[in-house]
Scaffold this active site. Sequence first.
Site, PDB file in Angstrom:
ATOM      1  N   ASP A   1       1.039  -1.366  -0.011  1.00  0.00           N
ATOM      2  CA  ASP A   1      -0.128  -0.129  -0.193  1.00  0.00           C
ATOM      3  C   ASP A   1       0.864   1.503  -0.096  1.00  0.00           C
ATOM      4  O   ASP A   1       1.306   1.156   1.205  1.00  0.00           O
ATOM      5  CB  ASP A   1      -1.178   0.054   1.453  1.00  0.00           C
ATOM      6  CG  ASP A   1      -1.965   1.008   1.226  1.00  0.00           C
ATOM      7  OD1 ASP A   1      -2.833   1.089   1.615  1.00  0.00           O
ATOM      8  OD2 ASP A   1      -1.598   2.613   0.120  1.00  0.00           O
TER       9      ASP A   1
ATOM     10  N   GLU B   1      -3.344   0.189  -3.787  1.00  0.00           N
ATOM     11  CA  GLU B   1      -2.794  -1.293  -3.244  1.00  0.00           C
ATOM     12  C   GLU B   1      -3.173  -2.256  -3.640  1.00  0.00           C
ATOM     13  O   GLU B   1      -3.917  -2.480  -4.451  1.00  0.00           O
ATOM     14  CB  GLU B   1      -3.688  -0.890  -1.950  1.00  0.00           C
ATOM     15  CG  GLU B   1      -4.810  -0.887  -1.613  1.00  0.00           C
ATOM     16  CD  GLU B   1      -5.585  -1.100  -0.614  1.00  0.00           C
ATOM     17  OE1 GLU B   1      -5.917  -1.700   0.161  1.00  0.00           O
ATOM     18  OE2 GLU B   1      -6.142   0.098  -0.216  1.00  0.00           O
TER      19      GLU B   1
HETATM   20  N1  DCP Z   1      -8.829   8.494  -0.852  1.00  0.00           N
HETATM   21  C1  DCP Z   1     -10.110   9.127  -1.123  1.00  0.00           C
HETATM   22  N2  DCP Z   1     -10.810   8.719   0.153  1.00  0.00           N
HETATM   23  C2  DCP Z   1     -11.212   8.132   0.544  1.00  0.00           C
HETATM   24  C3  DCP Z   1      -9.747   7.717   1.140  1.00  0.00           C
HETATM   25  C4  DCP Z   1      -9.135   7.006  -0.122  1.00  0.00           C
HETATM   26  O1  DCP Z   1      -9.877  10.091  -2.314  1.00  0.00           O
HETATM   27  N3  DCP Z   1     -11.981   8.268   1.511  1.00  0.00           N
HETATM   28  C5  DCP Z   1      -7.859   8.141  -2.472  1.00  0.00           C
HETATM   29  C6  DCP Z   1      -6.433   9.027  -1.625  1.00  0.00           C
HETATM   30  C7  DCP Z   1      -5.386   7.878  -1.192  1.00  0.00           C
HETATM   31  C8  DCP Z   1      -5.568   7.095  -1.952  1.00  0.00           C
HETATM   32  O2  DCP Z   1      -7.139   6.881  -2.579  1.00  0.00           O
HETATM   33  O3  DCP Z   1      -3.960   8.959  -1.498  1.00  0.00           O
HETATM   34  C9  DCP Z   1      -5.506   5.635  -0.962  1.00  0.00           C
HETATM   35  O4  DCP Z   1      -5.681   5.693  -0.074  1.00  0.00           O
HETATM   36  P1  DCP Z   1      -4.893   4.842   1.079  1.00  0.00           P
HETATM   37  O5  DCP Z   1      -6.607   4.741   1.975  1.00  0.00           O
HETATM   38  O6  DCP Z   1      -4.251   3.591   0.682  1.00  0.00           O
HETATM   39  O7  DCP Z   1      -4.786   6.491   2.267  1.00  0.00           O
HETATM   40  P2  DCP Z   1      -3.087   7.263   1.496  1.00  0.00           P
HETATM   41  O8  DCP Z   1      -2.622   6.246   0.250  1.00  0.00           O
HETATM   42  O9  DCP Z   1      -3.207   8.175   1.878  1.00  0.00           O
HETATM   43  O10 DCP Z   1      -2.126   6.806   2.997  1.00  0.00           O
HETATM   44  P3  DCP Z   1      -1.935   5.727   3.760  1.00  0.00           P
HETATM   45  O11 DCP Z   1      -1.946   4.312   2.804  1.00  0.00           O
HETATM   46  O12 DCP Z   1      -0.570   5.941   4.028  1.00  0.00           O
HETATM   47  O13 DCP Z   1      -2.695   5.704   5.076  1.00  0.00           O
HETATM   48 MG    MG Z   2      -2.189   3.530   0.955  1.00  0.00          MG
END
Ligand code: DCP
Ligand code: MG
Length: 355
Positions: A8, A103
């Site tokens: 991820d 992911e």
């Molecule tokens: N995303 C979004 N809205 C959400 C959750 C996620 O638009 N409610 C998008 C933005 C993120 C991407 O999907 O960058 C990946 O989601 P992740 O849950 O893996 O979150 P991140 O990668 O941003 O952070 P991390 O994985 O480090 O917690």
């Molecule tokens: Mg992520």
Amino acid sequence: MRKIIHIDMDAFYAAVEQRDNPELRGKPIAVGYGEARGVVATASYEARKYGVHSAMPSLTAKNKCPGLIFVPPRFEVYHEVSMQIREIFLEYTDLVEPLSLDEAFLDVTVNHKNNPSASLIAKEIRQKIFETTGLTASAGVSVNKFLAKIASEYKKPNGFFVIPPDKAEKFVEDLAIEQFFGVGKVTAQKMHDHRIFSGLDLKQRTETELVHLFGKAGHDFYLYARGIDNREVKPNRIVKSVSNETTFLQDKNNRILLTVELYHLAKEVFERIEAENFHGKTITIKIKYADFKIITRSKTLPKKITAFHQFWHIAREMMKQIDLSAQPVRLIGFGISNAEDEPLKKYQQLELKLF
Ligand code: DCP
Ligand code: MG
């Protein structure tokens, strides 16, 4: 026993923006629109310290972190990175199951490198992702999907963690119920109502009781509580003919996220129709809501479209019309149909000339 890796990307969209604009590095940023009805798609780890997170209304985020910088999303770039990391995964195994742009699960029990160590593979992949994209990813390794996903979360960001089979049960006992697969807000509330807060609480319930409370999912919860998950890694995102869809692990109502997913699906479908020289005139978006209600929206054009930007422009306009206020979305799909039958048409024209 299987060897499963979950990868991820860290703060995915935010990390991409910080990579491409050095002025944003080390600063609290949110990807999204800072306007009244905007929401945060994701936040950099600098912003998370202030309590800013995905799906938070932009105004709330701004209150929590006054120095927060909003950056508009760039769908194409996220798609591009997503394809780059996918290529890296496929070097190791064909059993790659992407869950969203950033992911995926990989089954490396048997792999193209004949490397018996899933941990070494995961390390190599993290290294390659960094060399290729300049971005960091976290990886979890274990014997099934459930545990691998928990492992990748555990040391985020830029983390790596292995849950060996003999440690699994204890590990799961200590988990908060929110961290279980398939436990969204609604299910978490229901668990709490029944005094289930941790993996240990869950484990103390009988299977009959859980099935009574949660239906079919109750059976899965019973097994997860024991560190058991028999689901296979399914390479489900290989484009099938001319439509493609994604089911989210957790329901989503964030319009930016859904639009990025749609872009990604549209791009994959487009690449496929280009390769197969299949051109349609009807664009369809399919949405399945949290309550499993399905809606589809279609638009048929007078003639086939051949440029991706035209295609995307229409899809994006259609997406704007989708109602996200009532309930979140569990699946989004995209398809092209109504192909012009070129050979037949030529034949017909020929006929016209002849008679
Ligand atoms: N995303 C979004 N809205 C959400 C959750 C996620 O638009 N409610 C998008 C933005 C993120 C991407 O999907 O960058 C990946 O989601 P992740 O849950 O893996 O979150 P991140 O990668 O941003 O952070 P991390 O994985 O480090 O917690
Ligand atoms: Mg992520």
